[in-house]
Design a protein around this motif. Sequence first.
Motif, PDB file in Angstrom:
ATOM      1  N   ASP A  74      42.686  41.652  43.279  1.00 40.46           N
ATOM      2  CA  ASP A  74      41.815  41.288  42.164  1.00 40.46           C
ATOM      3  C   ASP A  74      41.545  42.482  41.260  1.00 40.46           C
ATOM      4  OD1 ASP A  74      41.771  38.731  43.095  1.00 40.46           O
ATOM      5  OD2 ASP A  74      39.741  38.816  43.925  1.00 40.46           O
ATOM      6  N   ARG A 134      44.645  42.757  39.178  1.00 41.62           N
ATOM      7  CA  ARG A 134      44.634  41.722  38.130  1.00 41.62           C
ATOM      8  C   ARG A 134      43.746  42.121  36.972  1.00 41.62           C
ATOM      9  NH1 ARG A 134      43.866  35.957  38.373  1.00 41.62           N
ATOM     10  NH2 ARG A 134      41.714  36.395  38.899  1.00 41.62           N
ATOM     11  N   GLY A 135      42.629  42.763  37.285  1.00 42.25           N
ATOM     12  CA  GLY A 135      41.685  43.172  36.249  1.00 42.25           C
ATOM     13  C   GLY A 135      41.934  44.561  35.714  1.00 42.25           C
ATOM     14  N   ARG A 165      39.142  46.698  36.818  1.00 36.41           N
ATOM     15  CA  ARG A 165      37.877  45.967  36.847  1.00 36.41           C
ATOM     16  C   ARG A 165      38.054  44.742  37.743  1.00 36.41           C
ATOM     17  NH1 ARG A 165      34.444  47.850  32.928  1.00 36.41           N
ATOM     18  NH2 ARG A 165      35.398  49.072  31.256  1.00 36.41           N
ATOM     19  N   ARG A 211      38.357  41.300  38.944  1.00 37.78           N
ATOM     20  CA  ARG A 211      38.585  39.974  38.388  1.00 37.78           C
ATOM     21  C   ARG A 211      38.805  39.020  39.556  1.00 37.78           C
ATOM     22  NH1 ARG A 211      43.489  38.011  34.337  1.00 37.78           N
ATOM     23  NH2 ARG A 211      42.830  35.833  34.210  1.00 37.78           N
ATOM     24  N   ARG A 235      39.480  36.103  41.927  1.00 37.84           N
ATOM     25  CA  ARG A 235      40.301  34.893  41.858  1.00 37.84           C
ATOM     26  C   ARG A 235      39.502  33.722  42.416  1.00 37.84           C
ATOM     27  NH1 ARG A 235      45.295  33.055  44.752  1.00 37.84           N
ATOM     28  NH2 ARG A 235      44.719  34.547  46.364  1.00 37.84           N
ATOM     29  N   ARG A 260      38.194  37.897  29.076  1.00 34.18           N
ATOM     30  CA  ARG A 260      37.446  38.081  30.313  1.00 34.18           C
ATOM     31  C   ARG A 260      35.989  38.416  30.052  1.00 34.18           C
ATOM     32  NH1 ARG A 260      38.748  35.255  33.836  1.00 34.18           N
ATOM     33  NH2 ARG A 260      37.185  36.367  35.053  1.00 34.18           N
ATOM     34  N   THR A 290      33.093  36.428  31.943  1.00 30.56           N
ATOM     35  CA  THR A 290      32.140  37.109  32.814  1.00 30.56           C
ATOM     36  C   THR A 290      30.706  36.751  32.445  1.00 30.56           C
ATOM     37  OG1 THR A 290      33.664  38.955  33.177  1.00 30.56           O
ATOM     38  CG2 THR A 290      31.325  39.366  33.600  1.00 30.56           C
ATOM     39  N   ASP A 302      39.312  30.124  34.670  1.00 28.44           N
ATOM     40  CA  ASP A 302      39.899  31.464  34.719  1.00 28.44           C
ATOM     41  C   ASP A 302      40.956  31.673  33.637  1.00 28.44           C
ATOM     42  OD1 ASP A 302      39.864  33.985  36.103  1.00 28.44           O
ATOM     43  OD2 ASP A 302      41.851  33.504  36.881  1.00 28.44           O
ATOM     44  N   SER A 359      41.250  32.212  30.441  1.00 22.42           N
ATOM     45  CA  SER A 359      40.348  32.573  29.351  1.00 22.42           C
ATOM     46  C   SER A 359      41.080  32.722  28.021  1.00 22.42           C
ATOM     47  CB  SER A 359      39.609  33.872  29.685  1.00 22.42           C
ATOM     48  OG  SER A 359      40.527  34.901  29.962  1.00 22.42           O
ATOM     49  N   THR A 390      46.154  37.353  29.052  1.00 21.84           N
ATOM     50  CA  THR A 390      46.792  38.544  29.607  1.00 21.84           C
ATOM     51  C   THR A 390      48.203  38.751  29.069  1.00 21.84           C
ATOM     52  OG1 THR A 390      47.516  37.205  31.488  1.00 21.84           O
ATOM     53  CG2 THR A 390      45.478  38.454  31.740  1.00 21.84           C
TER      54      THR A 390
END
Length: 600
Positions: free
Chosen positions: A200, A203-204, A207, A209, A211, A398, A402, A437, A439, A599
């Motif tokens: 995660d 993925r971020g 940061r 992120r 799942r 994101r 968030t 998710d 986004s 992304t």
Amino acid sequence: MDQEKTPDHPQFRLPDPALVTRTMSEVAERGQRIVTDFLKRQAESDSTPDPLNIGGAFLDMTARLMANPARLMQAQLGFWQDYLTLWQNTARRMMGAETPPVIAEDPRDRRFKDEAWRENEVFDFIKQSYLLSARYFQTVVGGVEGLDPKSAQKVDFYTRQFVDAMSPSNFLLTNPEVLRRTAETGGENLLKGLSHLLADLERGKGRLRIRMSDDSKFRVGENIAVTPGKVVYQNDLMQLIQYAPTTPTVLKRPLLILPPWINKFYILDLRPRNSFIRWAVDQGHTVFVTSWVNPDATLAEKGFEDYMQEGIYDALTAIEQATGENQVNAIGYCLGGTLLATTLAHMAAKGDTRITSATYFVTMTDFAEAGELGVFIDEEQLHCLEERMQKHGYLEGREMATTFNMLRANDLIWSFVVNNYLLGQEPFPFDLLYWNDDSTRMPARMHSYYLRHMYQQNDLVKPGALELLGEAVDLRRIKVPSYLISTREDHIAPWKSTYRATQIYAGPVRFVLAASGHIAGVVNPPDSGKYSHWVNESLPPDPEDWFKGATELAGSWWPDWHRWVTALNKDQIPARVPGTGKLPAIEDAPGSYVKVMATD
């Protein structure tokens, strides 16, 4: 009986040595890369030390709290009295006596669903200690007098964020379910959880992120967003999808759906069983949907006026070319509803009558009481946000996601921390969370305008305060029939705020309140048998008075809406096939715009 194999004493086994070695090797390699990349990005960033502007609010709260020590002392005494009673009750329970709880959890609180929180004296003590502490914190900060409303709201919100984060359910040694799983697996759950955490973070890009769903199980256009149709028009901001009919005849007036561009449109077309789009097609509507682009830096200068022109106005022109009809029923969802109301006021000023009815899904037009999203809207935070958007030309998807997740932190953050990282489980494949998710970005100019003029200054509700596309906007000039659906547990568009529109529009208005929240209360097909809704033919100024006089009806509100919209015009014509009018098909639904991820 072999005690090690009873449910209360699961057999403990050691983890596989090969798994431990492999996991720790991956941790070292991946962790070093994640930290290096994150520190590099932080060095390149000039972000402010307090971008959410929390410090000032808490400093003011503390100063006012210290100015009234008697109130603080009273709260502390009450807390310690309750804590002493809890100690005494726990001691009595350990001696075999039955004792009532000093404080009980909300039955809907899923954090404490495990029976050990009630049956085991130690975990019951931990749980009640936490609940007493949480109540104490919130009572103290909520009782501070003299704070301005914005600061009070911010202090309350972030206190709850802290309280939620400190829940014993979020920690290994104080969560009975996690301890049980650790004993059963020999700690392999924690190794898997560590691997999930690293994935995660990757993925971020440094940061976290989290799942929320097994995204490998979903493909847009393959098993979600699969209602048949064609893209019949597109421009820089949207693709217009026309859906294939399922009935031999259809209603003469087409239906235009305007989703929010903060999220992707397929929330209304997740699976066939819960797709509002498919259901509307089955009721005989010729359904058109705007699928908004996922903008990049090239669209940084697109503003609210562009979404009006290239969204609604271009869609109306295209629908007339595709069907020959110049009058439509329109639906706007959340921000799409705000856009619809704004455009209708603009159309009223021009004498444009192409939209003959308006339906608003959980839509705010008066932002005076915007709910907890207002916590994120003040001059300091807006200035910081605008600086970040100017660097890229857009708001990262994101960041908005968030913010929304923080409104329901226990459900949308901490439950997944426990499941993914402590229990070491894979997230469940859930279409709604997959969509959540997926986004989208926001063009810098449009998003700044929306936050400042709607949320911060509440200009939309002020007659003539906004001038868009050369016309002064006044919502009170909207005379078309309006249907407002709101949801009782909405954290994003509070229903009492959305209700304010009933006192603004000049035309006939029907207001319906559904159970549940911003998504589940809207995406509630009749076959599900879930959630009720409330109706009331009168529209008093006070929403509480409306609710007191409302009648609760079982099940979905969708049939009520369909009866309302068809009562306006029941004319039928032979079914329309996408691509056979003056607009040829460009590609199959759901189109290509919706498949662009933030992304990419």
